[in-house]
Design a protein around this motif. Structure first.
Motif, PDB file in Angstrom:
ATOM      1  N   GLY A 221       0.779  -1.236   0.000  1.00 54.00           N
ATOM      2  CA  GLY A 221       0.000   0.000   0.000  1.00 54.00           C
ATOM      3  C   GLY A 221       0.808   1.283   0.000  1.00 54.00           C
ATOM      4  N   ILE A 222       2.078   1.210  -0.396  1.00 55.75           N
ATOM      5  CA  ILE A 222       2.929   2.397  -0.411  1.00 55.75           C
ATOM      6  C   ILE A 222       3.509   2.620  -1.797  1.00 55.75           C
ATOM      7  N   VAL A 223       3.463   3.861  -2.253  1.00 57.35           N
ATOM      8  CA  VAL A 223       4.161   4.287  -3.466  1.00 57.35           C
ATOM      9  C   VAL A 223       5.534   4.807  -3.065  1.00 57.35           C
ATOM     10  N   ILE A 224       6.585   4.282  -3.682  1.00 57.96           N
ATOM     11  CA  ILE A 224       7.912   4.892  -3.556  1.00 57.96           C
ATOM     12  C   ILE A 224       8.128   5.727  -4.811  1.00 57.96           C
ATOM     13  N   ALA A 225       8.076   7.039  -4.645  1.00 62.51           N
ATOM     14  CA  ALA A 225       8.158   7.933  -5.796  1.00 62.51           C
ATOM     15  C   ALA A 225       9.571   8.009  -6.351  1.00 62.51           C
ATOM     16  N   ASP A 226      10.548   8.055  -5.466  1.00 59.99           N
ATOM     17  CA  ASP A 226      11.943   8.128  -5.885  1.00 59.99           C
ATOM     18  C   ASP A 226      12.818   7.718  -4.713  1.00 59.99           C
ATOM     19  N   THR A 227      14.084   7.491  -4.992  1.00 55.72           N
ATOM     20  CA  THR A 227      15.009   7.141  -3.919  1.00 55.72           C
ATOM     21  C   THR A 227      16.414   7.546  -4.279  1.00 55.72           C
ATOM     22  N   LYS A 228      17.217   7.760  -3.249  1.00 52.16           N
ATOM     23  CA  LYS A 228      18.616   8.165  -3.416  1.00 52.16           C
ATOM     24  C   LYS A 228      19.501   7.126  -2.747  1.00 52.16           C
ATOM     25  N   LEU A 229      20.544   6.698  -3.461  1.00 52.13           N
ATOM     26  CA  LEU A 229      21.488   5.712  -2.944  1.00 52.13           C
ATOM     27  C   LEU A 229      22.897   6.285  -2.926  1.00 52.13           C
ATOM     28  N   GLU A 230      23.755   5.638  -2.124  1.00 46.63           N
ATOM     29  CA  GLU A 230      25.175   5.978  -2.129  1.00 46.63           C
ATOM     30  C   GLU A 230      25.979   4.694  -2.257  1.00 46.63           C
ATOM     31  N   PHE A 231      27.062   4.769  -3.023  1.00 42.77           N
ATOM     32  CA  PHE A 231      27.927   3.623  -3.233  1.00 42.77           C
ATOM     33  C   PHE A 231      29.372   4.004  -2.971  1.00 42.77           C
ATOM     34  N   GLY A 232      30.143   3.001  -2.583  1.00 49.37           N
ATOM     35  CA  GLY A 232      31.576   3.179  -2.413  1.00 49.37           C
ATOM     36  C   GLY A 232      32.304   1.972  -2.963  1.00 49.37           C
ATOM     37  N   ARG A 233      33.630   2.098  -3.006  1.00 47.67           N
ATOM     38  CA  ARG A 233      34.453   1.007  -3.499  1.00 47.67           C
ATOM     39  C   ARG A 233      35.267   0.442  -2.341  1.00 47.67           C
ATOM     40  N   ALA A 234      35.172  -0.872  -2.139  1.00 48.33           N
ATOM     41  CA  ALA A 234      35.942  -1.530  -1.093  1.00 48.33           C
ATOM     42  C   ALA A 234      37.401  -1.646  -1.516  1.00 48.33           C
ATOM     43  N   ALA A 235      38.245  -2.054  -0.568  1.00 49.15           N
ATOM     44  CA  ALA A 235      39.682  -2.144  -0.836  1.00 49.15           C
ATOM     45  C   ALA A 235      39.992  -3.105  -1.975  1.00 49.15           C
ATOM     46  N   ASP A 236      39.148  -4.134  -2.160  1.00 48.63           N
ATOM     47  CA  ASP A 236      39.384  -5.097  -3.242  1.00 48.63           C
ATOM     48  C   ASP A 236      38.744  -4.670  -4.559  1.00 48.63           C
ATOM     49  N   GLY A 237      38.184  -3.464  -4.599  1.00 49.43           N
ATOM     50  CA  GLY A 237      37.583  -2.946  -5.819  1.00 49.43           C
ATOM     51  C   GLY A 237      36.102  -3.204  -5.960  1.00 49.43           C
ATOM     52  N   THR A 238      35.523  -3.975  -5.051  1.00 49.08           N
ATOM     53  CA  THR A 238      34.092  -4.282  -5.119  1.00 49.08           C
ATOM     54  C   THR A 238      33.253  -3.019  -4.924  1.00 49.08           C
ATOM     55  N   LEU A 239      32.204  -2.872  -5.733  1.00 46.53           N
ATOM     56  CA  LEU A 239      31.263  -1.771  -5.573  1.00 46.53           C
ATOM     57  C   LEU A 239      30.229  -2.167  -4.522  1.00 46.53           C
ATOM     58  N   VAL A 240      30.022  -1.281  -3.536  1.00 48.44           N
ATOM     59  CA  VAL A 240      29.260  -1.627  -2.341  1.00 48.44           C
ATOM     60  C   VAL A 240      28.201  -0.566  -2.062  1.00 48.44           C
ATOM     61  N   LEU A 241      26.986  -1.012  -1.741  1.00 46.59           N
ATOM     62  CA  LEU A 241      25.904  -0.122  -1.324  1.00 46.59           C
ATOM     63  C   LEU A 241      26.137   0.302   0.128  1.00 46.59           C
ATOM     64  N   ALA A 242      26.042   1.605   0.396  1.00 47.34           N
ATOM     65  CA  ALA A 242      26.405   2.123   1.717  1.00 47.34           C
ATOM     66  C   ALA A 242      25.331   3.042   2.274  1.00 47.34           C
ATOM     67  N   ASP A 243      25.597   3.558   3.466  1.00 48.28           N
ATOM     68  CA  ASP A 243      24.770   4.556   4.139  1.00 48.28           C
ATOM     69  C   ASP A 243      23.407   3.964   4.494  1.00 48.28           C
ATOM     70  N   GLU A 244      22.342   4.403   3.841  1.00 48.41           N
ATOM     71  CA  GLU A 244      20.991   3.904   4.116  1.00 48.41           C
ATOM     72  C   GLU A 244      20.338   3.520   2.808  1.00 48.41           C
ATOM     73  N   VAL A 245      19.202   2.817   2.891  1.00 46.95           N
ATOM     74  CA  VAL A 245      18.534   2.396   1.665  1.00 46.95           C
ATOM     75  C   VAL A 245      17.026   2.366   1.879  1.00 46.95           C
ATOM     76  N   LEU A 246      16.302   3.047   0.975  1.00 44.07           N
ATOM     77  CA  LEU A 246      14.841   3.028   0.941  1.00 44.07           C
ATOM     78  C   LEU A 246      14.207   3.369   2.287  1.00 44.07           C
ATOM     79  N   THR A 247      14.670   4.470   2.872  1.00 43.47           N
ATOM     80  CA  THR A 247      14.123   4.966   4.133  1.00 43.47           C
ATOM     81  C   THR A 247      13.344   6.257   3.893  1.00 43.47           C
ATOM     82  N   PRO A 248      12.597   6.730   4.903  1.00 41.37           N
ATOM     83  CA  PRO A 248      11.884   8.004   4.766  1.00 41.37           C
ATOM     84  C   PRO A 248      12.801   9.229   4.667  1.00 41.37           C
ATOM     85  N   ASP A 249      14.094   9.065   4.916  1.00 39.86           N
ATOM     86  CA  ASP A 249      15.026  10.172   4.713  1.00 39.86           C
ATOM     87  C   ASP A 249      15.618  10.167   3.315  1.00 39.86           C
ATOM     88  N   SER A 250      15.656   9.001   2.668  1.00 42.25           N
ATOM     89  CA  SER A 250      16.308   8.894   1.365  1.00 42.25           C
ATOM     90  C   SER A 250      15.327   8.678   0.225  1.00 42.25           C
TER      91      SER A 250
END
Length: 282
Positions: free
Chosen positions: A181-210
């Motif tokens: 019953g919820i519409v997610i209109a848009d969202t903002k993500l942040e990514f970083g690179r780990a020491a081995d080069g892997t791309l990693v999702l960071a910070d928060e995800v799909l919250t009322p702040d983002s």
């Protein structure tokens, strides 16, 4: 532990080779931290992010090391995470046109260089989700970027990979939320690179702040929506004689209570778990 960064909402502490990310109850609008906190906000953001990280683990790795190996005073609102080299882009997906995206569209018919059909209005649903990145400004406001700008900033392979991941995270989240019953209109993500080069999702995800959350049964294009997120505080602040510069205005009790109710409502609808009434529990 050493405090290495204090942001608008989160404080970051170094603990050996790892970081402790602590979500406070602070709230900011227009990049200004307001003097009044929203009880439980940091815990809700943390617990909801952890819930989503678990469900998105097959899409992209995340930065979480432990949600429990943190100091007792931050239990429920802190996570232990990997150190990352953060990328200088805000990764935004939009399934509906509103906010700054709407303003950009009204000005020139595009958002982040993507041409959209004529005649769209506030809260129009887009035919397909679009990728509309912005800069990640350390001072001032973020600015829209085109996909070409992102390629120039971080390279074609990384840009392509994270564009696809951003849109998939949004699609997954929007589909699950729609079932509840919820519409997610848009969202903002942040990514970083780990020491081995892997791309990693960071910070928060799909919250009322983002993200922007709307009750599906109240969605009506062509007007502002009933928000279940931080937009409620922005809307309240826009009624004041305030120039959006520090110091920010104190939030009255009724707005604090209504804001907390929106955050807990989103958490409960999405997870199916009641949020504890006590502010002392995670």
């Amino acid at each position: 532990m050493e405090l290495v960064h204090s942001g608008k909402v989160r404080d970051v502490y170094a603990d050996g080779d790892e970081l402790i990310l602590v979500a406070s109850d602070r709230v900011s609008v227009y990049d200004v931290i307001l003097p009044t906190e929203i009880p439980d906000k940091g815990k809700i953001l943390t617990q909801l992010s952890l819930w989503w990280f678990e469900r998105l683990a097959d899409v992209v790795p995340n930065h979480i090391v432990s949600a429990t190996d943190v100091p007792d005073e931050w239990a429920g609102r802190a996570v232990r995470c990997r150190r990352l080299d953060m990328l200088p882009v805000e990764w935004i997906a939009r399934g509906y046109l509103t906010g700054l995206g709407l303003k950009e569209y009204e000005k020139n018919g595009t958002v982040s260089g993507i041409a959209l059909p004529d005649g769209l209005v506030d809260a129009s649903r887009l035919a397909e989700p679009i990728f509309t990145p912005t800069t990640k400004a350390t001072e001032g406001h973020d600015e829209f970027m085109t996909y070409g700008d992102v390629v120039a900033e971080i390279g074609a392979d990384t840009a392509a990979r994270l564009k696809d991941v951003t849109l998939e995270v949004y699609r997954r989240g929007a589909a699950l939320a729609a079932e509840r019953g919820i519409v997610i209109a848009d969202t903002k993500l942040e990514f970083g690179r780990a020491a081995d080069g892997t791309l990693v999702l960071a910070d928060e995800v799909l919250t009322p702040d983002s993200s922007r959350f709307w009750p599906a049964d109240r969605w009506r294009p062509g007007r502002p929506q009933h928000s279940l997120d931080k937009q409620f505080v922005r809307d309240w602040s826009s009624t004041l004689d305030w120039d959006r510069t520090p110091p920010g205005p104190a939030i009255p009790d009724d707005v604090v209570e209504a804001t907390r109710a929106r955050y807990t409502d989103v958490y409960e609808r999405l997870t199916g778990t009641p949020w504890p009434s006590s502010t002392t529990r995670p």
